[in-house]
Design a protein around this motif. Sequence first.
Motif, short mmCIF file in Angstrom:
data_model
loop_
_atom_site.label_atom_id
_atom_site.label_comp_id
_atom_site.label_asym_id
_atom_site.label_seq_id
_atom_site.Cartn_x
_atom_site.Cartn_y
_atom_site.Cartn_z
N PRO A 173 -10.68 8.55 -11.05
CA PRO A 173 -10.47 9.48 -9.90
C PRO A 173 -9.62 10.56 -9.99
CG PRO A 173 -10.76 7.19 -9.30
CD PRO A 173 -10.32 7.14 -10.71
N SER A 174 -9.61 11.48 -9.20
CA SER A 174 -8.74 12.36 -9.09
C SER A 174 -8.40 13.11 -8.01
CB SER A 174 -9.28 13.76 -10.03
OG SER A 174 -10.46 14.44 -9.58
N ASN A 175 -7.55 13.98 -7.70
CA ASN A 175 -7.13 14.62 -6.40
C ASN A 175 -6.72 13.42 -5.21
OD1 ASN A 175 -6.75 16.61 -4.52
ND2 ASN A 175 -8.80 16.93 -4.02
N VAL A 176 -5.86 12.58 -5.54
CA VAL A 176 -5.54 11.89 -4.48
C VAL A 176 -4.66 12.40 -3.54
CG1 VAL A 176 -4.70 9.67 -3.92
CG2 VAL A 176 -5.79 9.78 -6.13
N HIS A 177 -5.23 12.46 -2.33
CA HIS A 177 -4.31 13.30 -1.28
C HIS A 177 -4.60 12.43 0.24
CE1 HIS A 177 -8.11 14.94 -1.04
NE2 HIS A 177 -8.00 15.30 0.33
N VAL B 259 8.50 5.03 -2.36
CA VAL B 259 9.13 6.30 -3.20
C VAL B 259 10.49 5.69 -3.74
CG1 VAL B 259 10.15 8.47 -3.27
CG2 VAL B 259 7.94 7.98 -2.00
N ARG B 260 10.61 5.95 -4.92
CA ARG B 260 12.03 5.87 -5.45
C ARG B 260 12.19 4.05 -5.97
NH1 ARG B 260 16.57 9.00 -2.20
NH2 ARG B 260 15.81 11.03 -2.61
N THR B 261 10.70 3.64 -6.02
CA THR B 261 10.74 2.24 -6.77
C THR B 261 9.47 2.39 -7.74
OG1 THR B 261 9.13 1.18 -5.03
CG2 THR B 261 11.39 1.16 -4.61
N SER B 262 9.69 1.40 -8.49
CA SER B 262 8.58 1.11 -9.59
C SER B 262 7.49 0.10 -9.41
CB SER B 262 9.13 1.17 -10.99
OG SER B 262 9.93 -0.08 -10.92
N ASN B 263 7.48 -0.33 -8.14
CA ASN B 263 6.78 -1.40 -7.68
C ASN B 263 5.30 -1.17 -7.13
OD1 ASN B 263 8.70 -3.33 -8.58
ND2 ASN B 263 9.77 -3.33 -6.63
N TRP B 264 4.18 -1.22 -7.85
CA TRP B 264 2.91 -0.85 -7.21
C TRP B 264 2.41 -2.20 -6.80
CZ3 TRP B 264 1.12 3.87 -6.70
CH2 TRP B 264 1.84 4.91 -7.34
N GLN B 265 1.70 -2.24 -5.49
CA GLN B 265 1.17 -3.12 -5.01
C GLN B 265 -0.41 -2.90 -4.65
OE1 GLN B 265 3.03 -4.16 -1.37
NE2 GLN B 265 1.55 -5.76 -0.90
N ARG B 266 -1.24 -3.72 -5.01
CA ARG B 266 -2.77 -3.55 -4.55
C ARG B 266 -3.12 -3.70 -3.23
NH1 ARG B 266 -7.21 -5.09 -7.76
NH2 ARG B 266 -5.89 -4.25 -9.62
N VAL B 267 -3.85 -2.89 -2.72
CA VAL B 267 -3.88 -2.59 -1.22
C VAL B 267 -5.07 -3.60 -1.10
CG1 VAL B 267 -4.65 -1.12 0.71
CG2 VAL B 267 -2.94 -0.61 -0.79
N ASN B 268 -6.25 -3.23 -1.52
CA ASN B 268 -7.56 -4.05 -1.45
C ASN B 268 -7.70 -5.23 -2.37
OD1 ASN B 268 -7.80 -1.63 -3.37
ND2 ASN B 268 -10.16 -2.12 -2.97
N LYS C 195 8.57 6.63 3.00
CA LYS C 195 7.72 7.41 2.11
C LYS C 195 6.91 6.68 0.95
CE LYS C 195 10.83 11.67 2.31
NZ LYS C 195 11.50 12.73 1.47
N TYR C 196 5.57 6.86 0.85
CA TYR C 196 5.13 6.17 0.02
C TYR C 196 4.16 7.34 -1.06
CZ TYR C 196 5.08 1.96 2.93
OH TYR C 196 5.62 1.05 3.69
N ILE C 197 3.90 6.54 -2.00
CA ILE C 197 2.69 7.30 -3.17
C ILE C 197 1.81 6.24 -3.30
CG2 ILE C 197 4.52 8.94 -4.00
CD1 ILE C 197 4.73 7.06 -6.23
N PHE C 198 0.31 6.92 -3.59
CA PHE C 198 -0.70 6.13 -3.89
C PHE C 198 -1.22 6.67 -5.09
CE2 PHE C 198 0.19 6.54 0.71
CZ PHE C 198 0.07 5.30 1.03
N ARG C 199 -2.04 5.53 -5.73
CA ARG C 199 -2.98 6.04 -6.83
C ARG C 199 -4.23 5.17 -6.61
NH1 ARG C 199 0.64 3.25 -11.89
NH2 ARG C 199 0.22 1.17 -11.49
N SER D 286 -0.50 9.96 -5.69
CA SER D 286 -0.54 11.44 -4.71
C SER D 286 0.86 11.73 -4.60
CB SER D 286 -1.07 10.68 -3.43
OG SER D 286 -0.26 9.79 -2.84
N GLU D 287 1.04 13.13 -3.79
CA GLU D 287 2.22 13.36 -3.42
C GLU D 287 2.96 12.47 -2.20
OE1 GLU D 287 1.86 17.40 -1.62
OE2 GLU D 287 1.18 18.22 -3.78
N ALA D 288 4.32 12.43 -2.41
CA ALA D 288 4.88 11.39 -1.42
C ALA D 288 4.64 11.85 0.06
CB ALA D 288 6.48 11.46 -1.68
N VAL D 289 4.09 10.97 1.04
CA VAL D 289 3.90 11.24 2.18
C VAL D 289 4.84 10.00 3.04
CG1 VAL D 289 1.55 12.15 1.89
CG2 VAL D 289 1.92 9.55 2.28
#
Length: 1412
Positions: free
Chosen positions: A423-427, A460-469, A489-493, A509-512
């Motif tokens: 997928p692309s353009n995650v926003h 943001v500023r961490t390297s821990n990715w957590q599965r949402v679903n 602040k979060y980022i998503f992929r 995604s950009e940080a929100v």
Amino acid sequence: MSLWKRRSYNQEFHHKQSKYVVKEYTSSKVAAEDYQYKSHVRIQEVVKMKMPEKYVREEPMIRGPGFLVRLRSHTVYENTPIKLFCTVEGFPKPVVRWYKDGVTLNLSSGTYLVEDNIGCHSLEIARCSTDDTAQYTAVATNLHGQASSQAAVIVKRYRQGDESCPYSWLPFSAGMLPQIQYTKIHITFVVKFGPVFATEGDSASLTANMIINPNLANLQPEAQWYRDDTRLFDSKWVKIETGRGVSTLSLPHLYKDDEGLYTLRMVTKGGCAEHSAFISVADGPPPIPKSPGAPMDIKIHDANVDYVIVSWKPPNTTTEGPILGYFVDKCEVGTEEWSQCNSQPIKICKYPVSGLFEGHSYSFRVRAVNSHGISKPSRMSDPVATLDPTEFERLQAKKLGGKLGVVSYMEEVEAEGKPPGVPSNVHVSEIDRTYVVLCWTAPAYCGKAPMWYYIEKSVVRTSNWQRVNTQVPIRSARYAVFDLAEGTKYIFRVSSANMYGASGASAPSEAVETLALKGVPSAPGQVFSTRETDTSVLIQWAPPKDPNNLIGYYIDQCVAGSKDWVSANHKPHKGTKFVVSGLTTGESYVFRVQAINELGLSEESQESAPLSVKAALTPPSAPYHLALLSCDGHSMVVNWRAPLHSGGSAVKDYYLDKRRSGTTMWREINIPPLADRVHKVEGLTGGAVYQFQVYGANLAGLGPASQHSADFTCEAWTFPEPGPAYDLSYCEVRNDSVVVEFEKPVYCGSGPITGYHVEYAKAGTSEWTTSNETAVSHRFVKVTGLEEGGNYEFRVRAVNDAGVGMASLASDPVIAKAVSGSQEVSCVVDEKSGDIVLSFESCQMHESSQFIWKKNYHEITDFSKGTVVKTEGNTTKLIFKNANMEDFGTFSVGVTNTDGVSSSYTISAEELEKMLARSYDIRHPIIPLKSELSYKILERGRMRFWLQAEEISSNVTYKFFANNKELSGAAPNKMGHDVATGIIEFIMDVFTVENEGTFTCQITDGGGKAQSSLVLIGDAFKAALAEADYQRREYIRVKEGPHFSEFLSLHVGDDCSVTVVCKVANLKKESEFHWYKEDKEIIPDVKPDLSSGVCKLPIKLFSMKTAGIYKATISDDRGKDMSQIDISGKVFDNAINKISQLAGAAASELVIHCTATGIQLQCHMKYYTSEMNVTWYHGDSKLANSDKFVVGGASNMATVEVIEPTDRDKGRYSIVIVDSENANKRTLELSGDVYEKAFAEFQKLKAEAYAEKNRGQVVGGLPDVVTIMEKKTLSLTCTVCGDPKPQVSWLKNGSDVEPDDQYAVSLDQGRFASLTIKGISMDNSGRYSMIVQNKYGGESVDIVVSVYRHGEKIPEAKPTLAPKILIPPKLPIEIPQPKTQPPPSPAPSSPSPAPPKVTGRGMKSPTPTRRK
């Protein structure tokens, strides 16, 4: 240039009738043969086919933007204006952007003006130039898509030049766009709809009748109805009917959502006619009193396959309590079963509803909650389907045999078994406090197998990715991620997957940053109110400094002087201006504003200034009659009269001009406006002649200038008489009298003004008659004896000791004739409220008229004491809600902007006293009673007190009292009433001897009150008590249980001992008896003897500390009985009185006991406590605790001590012990030898105490026994004290210790004494003594020193120590006196006698030197 032509212009789009008309270009209209267009049509057909089968779709769900009226091309000449129009619809409201030749317009240049008026958008170019020739595009965009419309603008020169433009290929000889002559249709509204004020649940209808000219059947105007900026269409909530010159909008069931400004636009090609009116929808009756109003404006956001986000707006809470939260309800379309979505109230106006079923349609509603209950539900939302928002984007058309064939989903296309792409353009499309809505673009390729997505988040500023679903697969390219932390602040992929595998993760995604809960908005700024019409007011305010996601505003209104706030709008208003309609003409209102966001309402703004509702204003007329009031040679005080016509607003500002007489140029005197009509003009030239003119101004503007004044010469006034009075006015014009009012002169002359004369003359004559021969001190005079119909003028002369002063300017002429229909002021006492009311009905009224009440002809401005002015129509009332004896005098009322309508009423002190008495009777009505308070003894000895009223309501309240102490109706007592019979009763469970006295019942029912009392004392009480005891014993006897035959009572013995006594009966061996105080068990020293039937509890040291509630219980397996006594109040006072009687009778004579601080007088008695009524006297003066006298005592005596007695303290001292019957007195004469002996003893004790305090002492450091090894060094050290510093001596076995190489003696700083023995040997063993003394005495301390040899066992020395020996002071003992001045040089004095010799002669310390 050619490329631009090919893209934007095509000859095939020419108008059929004119080859020069350019038709607008849109991307949605392409040639029919275009394959892409046919694919789109085919897909739409399949979508329409599938939708009824799977989803419920409603018209409001179509929200994409669209152009109702598109842009039209124009040709104009240079330097002329042009305006392009278009009308856009869509929800949410589309945003329109303008482009010129594909480039965004620069609106900041000032060349272009863009407007947006409720969906109608325009672009205006004020002065066109050839550079403005271009293609203009309007692009409308909202969340659901975009649409565009284009038009060409050609700007021509008046003279054809050589300069080329993009349209130079078009011939100038022919018009680019021929002028189209539309048929002009004139629409005139004959019957217009007005404002509507309704409540929820009502229905409303707006109808407008119009004349259409010409009325052509094929050119009928289109009726468009709008609420605020939203166009309305026929629906469940709105019905529109138009035809035959009538258009009607009906609202069959009103909700607060329907509140707003409704506009009818009759649209034709030549323009439109419109009319607007406001519909106000108030909250309906609440289901529970004081529960909140219903929320409104329910909106559904981000509908997905299994969740939606619901938002709403909070209701206003003008009088209700604050809102605690909201409940969200859902209902599946096709059912009527509503279910609650949240178990606990939520505090913000947005809630994500999850757990929905895909493909189902739901409606939602919201209810508000406060401390009183839950509101009615809001209007339910439009149905929304839980769909995959990207489902139809995945459709494609498959071409079969050169024609359109099958429409299918992309993943149904045959493909090799491969995992999907990335997928692309995650926003993020929406951000809230705890969730965000993610969107992304699906992979460019996907297989036939079903595909789903995985979402991961990371702070943001961490390297821990957590599965949402982790549990639920996501099939839509849009998903709401919940349970996020506020303000983080979060980022998503996103990654995609199918049965063949998973893709890689997308780019983050950009940080929100999630929103932080900032609270409600701050209060709006200052509120201004201005007149609009005779029934409406325009309110404006400053927005809050902290909007915090502002939703809108609520406006409250209140009649000035009251606190009855009501909502002006019941649905949040977005702007900072609001027109409040439906107001009462002539009434004064104040307004306040609250801001709203999703968390609730802000604090109220400050109230606006009171504003009277009146029609539009006009400037005032000119002031007149300028007068000179004083002059000191370089300045003048001038005055003028107010304009006769104020223009509907108070004239508050004046502008004064001056000029030299004989000149024409006026010069301003004041730049800031003047508020008063008296002004001192400074900086004038002495002897010069001046003229003045003045302007008045009100809210509407500046009025005309007055006629210039007469010539005023700037010469100092030195005459002794007063100057002229000013501001003459009159009121209460009658057929033979007029009341004249005036102001005190500015110039008083040589002395203070002592009075005034009022003169009158018929207009046009100079024959002045003095009305009052005797000067009056007040500034109003009632002139009588006038001829009816005569035209009179008045003037005033002030008087001082020098004589009668200058006459004032004559007043305006007045005809001595009462205004037709005029009435007098009436004074009554209101029969309902008891208020004293002065009432006046005016025979004339104007919309700008006001009533002005005065007391003694001074305007009433202080309303803090309960004085209220109420005006309704042409009637005004001056109401005294809290009248007192100061409210007498002459009360007058005048009506402005009339022909002098006024009246007065004089309230005398005698009349006021009668009215106050009547007011009291009305405010304190008496409830009639059928029977007074009586009693009846019931079973178990319970006492029933009851009375019967003629009539009572269910809201009656009552209280019972015994001896002014309120009785409790709590168990075991009982209290109640019967509305049918009017009986009110109180049942006392235990009736005891403490209940003797007066019983009272107080009743309140509405405004009425009643009171009845029953006196039970003496024989009547004894009989009632005996009967109650008998009934109680009989009840207990029948029950065969232990009980009290005599309840607790307090007994005072002859020795003043206090005992709680009771008697018990019907006991058995297992019966248990317990004592309690304040519900805490007491274990007496002696266990109660139940065999005697008498139980006693002694109270030691009886005083207020031992007071309280004492209780006793007797119980066994047959039952339990309890008795209690409250030892406080009257019971305690009686006991103290008895103790006082016994102690006073047996009190001993006064004796003297001297102390170191004074002379103490003692009176021994059986018992004494501070609660006894004991008073000490010195002569006839009562003594109290002070620095001089200390009053107190012990348990066996009362004392008073005279501190530091002097000769003034001689005399007779007495103690008086008072009881309820007698006063016992004991006396002692403290004088003569008695005083001298006592004083000598006091001085002796004082000296001894002083000597004891200051003598030489050892305060620590020395041991009793010291054991030390031979050849060691021993140091005996201690601390000594005394004043003066003491002398220290050391002895060994009674002999002095002489210092040598072995013995060392020291005294450091007069405090630290030591004896050091070096190289100690066996000969040094013995008893050592230390003597410390000064002139006030001293003491001797012994220390035993035991020396042993090395290797020997340490001896256990246990000597018998001699007690500390005290050394008496030198006599006589001298106590130093405080010095107030430097003393003279002391004379030589004989040496003090040597102190007594102590056994043995000790060795003196080196310092200080000891005197022999």
